[in-house]
Design a protein around this motif. Sequence first.
Motif, mmCIF file in Angstrom:
data_model
loop_
_atom_site.group_PDB
_atom_site.id
_atom_site.type_symbol
_atom_site.label_atom_id
_atom_site.label_comp_id
_atom_site.label_asym_id
_atom_site.label_seq_id
_atom_site.Cartn_x
_atom_site.Cartn_y
_atom_site.Cartn_z
ATOM 1 N N SER A 64 6.327 -23.021 -39.617
ATOM 2 C CA SER A 64 5.972 -24.595 -38.687
ATOM 3 C C SER A 64 6.508 -23.547 -37.098
ATOM 4 C CB SER A 64 7.096 -24.793 -39.455
ATOM 5 O OG SER A 64 7.056 -26.511 -38.024
ATOM 6 N N PRO A 65 5.392 -22.700 -37.224
ATOM 7 C CA PRO A 65 5.946 -22.294 -35.476
ATOM 8 C C PRO A 65 5.731 -23.855 -34.373
ATOM 9 C CG PRO A 65 3.453 -21.998 -35.946
ATOM 10 C CD PRO A 65 4.143 -22.359 -36.737
ATOM 11 N N TYR A 66 6.345 -23.670 -32.850
ATOM 12 C CA TYR A 66 6.087 -24.679 -31.955
ATOM 13 C C TYR A 66 4.295 -24.816 -31.299
ATOM 14 C CZ TYR A 66 11.073 -26.053 -31.830
ATOM 15 O OH TYR A 66 11.571 -26.424 -32.946
ATOM 16 N N MET A 67 4.113 -25.290 -30.970
ATOM 17 C CA MET A 67 2.524 -25.933 -30.897
ATOM 18 C C MET A 67 2.636 -25.750 -29.573
ATOM 19 S SD MET A 67 0.497 -25.474 -33.904
ATOM 20 C CE MET A 67 -0.570 -25.774 -32.611
ATOM 21 N N TRP A 105 3.904 -15.941 -41.652
ATOM 22 C CA TRP A 105 3.314 -15.838 -40.486
ATOM 23 C C TRP A 105 2.034 -15.523 -39.456
ATOM 24 C CZ3 TRP A 105 2.816 -11.272 -37.380
ATOM 25 C CH2 TRP A 105 3.960 -10.630 -37.583
ATOM 26 N N SER A 115 8.091 -31.956 -29.813
ATOM 27 C CA SER A 115 8.586 -30.856 -30.152
ATOM 28 C C SER A 115 7.502 -29.861 -31.806
ATOM 29 C CB SER A 115 10.018 -30.294 -30.141
ATOM 30 O OG SER A 115 10.864 -30.621 -29.515
ATOM 31 N N GLU A 116 6.074 -30.620 -31.704
ATOM 32 C CA GLU A 116 5.570 -30.625 -32.344
ATOM 33 C C GLU A 116 5.599 -28.875 -33.276
ATOM 34 O OE1 GLU A 116 0.179 -31.129 -32.770
ATOM 35 O OE2 GLU A 116 1.456 -31.261 -31.071
ATOM 36 N N THR A 117 5.555 -29.211 -34.126
ATOM 37 C CA THR A 117 4.882 -28.058 -34.529
ATOM 38 C C THR A 117 3.963 -27.999 -35.587
ATOM 39 O OG1 THR A 117 6.270 -28.703 -37.134
ATOM 40 C CG2 THR A 117 8.144 -27.322 -34.894
ATOM 41 N N SER A 118 3.624 -26.834 -35.979
ATOM 42 C CA SER A 118 2.595 -26.813 -37.055
ATOM 43 C C SER A 118 2.681 -27.431 -38.413
ATOM 44 C CB SER A 118 1.956 -25.340 -37.142
ATOM 45 O OG SER A 118 0.915 -25.048 -38.082
#
Length: 169
Positions: free
Chosen positions: A131-134, A49, A123-126
């Motif tokens: 895979s954090p929330y954008m 992370w 709920s877009e993620t990387s």
Amino acid sequence: MPEAIRTYVRVVDGFNRRVGRVVMYGIFVMMGIMLYSVASKSMRLPANWTLETAQFVMAGYYLLGGAYSLQLDSHVRMDLLYGRWSTRTKAVVDAITILMLFVYLFFLLYGGVSSTAYALKFSETSYSSWSPYMAPVKIVMVIGIVLTFLQASSIFLKDLALAIGRPIA
């Protein structure tokens, strides 16, 4: 200039100065994250992370600090003729050229709001393994663009006042 304009300029300048002063310490947050990354890798416990978090902190750092940088006039300027002009001529040219900045910021804000709305709705993620929330970084992006837009309008009003011979102190 009317008192409402003077008040607007004073409030925007003061707010962006305070935000900029707080955000400038974000570099130490990013350094701490990167230091943790190096230490964890040297102990064979890499944290997946750290790189992305450092990128998010850096994005917030320059987006939220952009208005303060604009306020301090510390951005890059091509100075072939500008340095030789009178203060009033500089104000006229700056008032005209800042209109291009408004156009740029408008399209940047339009894209930022659209992208933020998408990130919130779906709920877009990387795409990374973490895979954090954008949405949080995109919200910070929009806030930074709005603050820069407000600061640009404050500078425009100050330049306009100076150009007509009634400077705002």
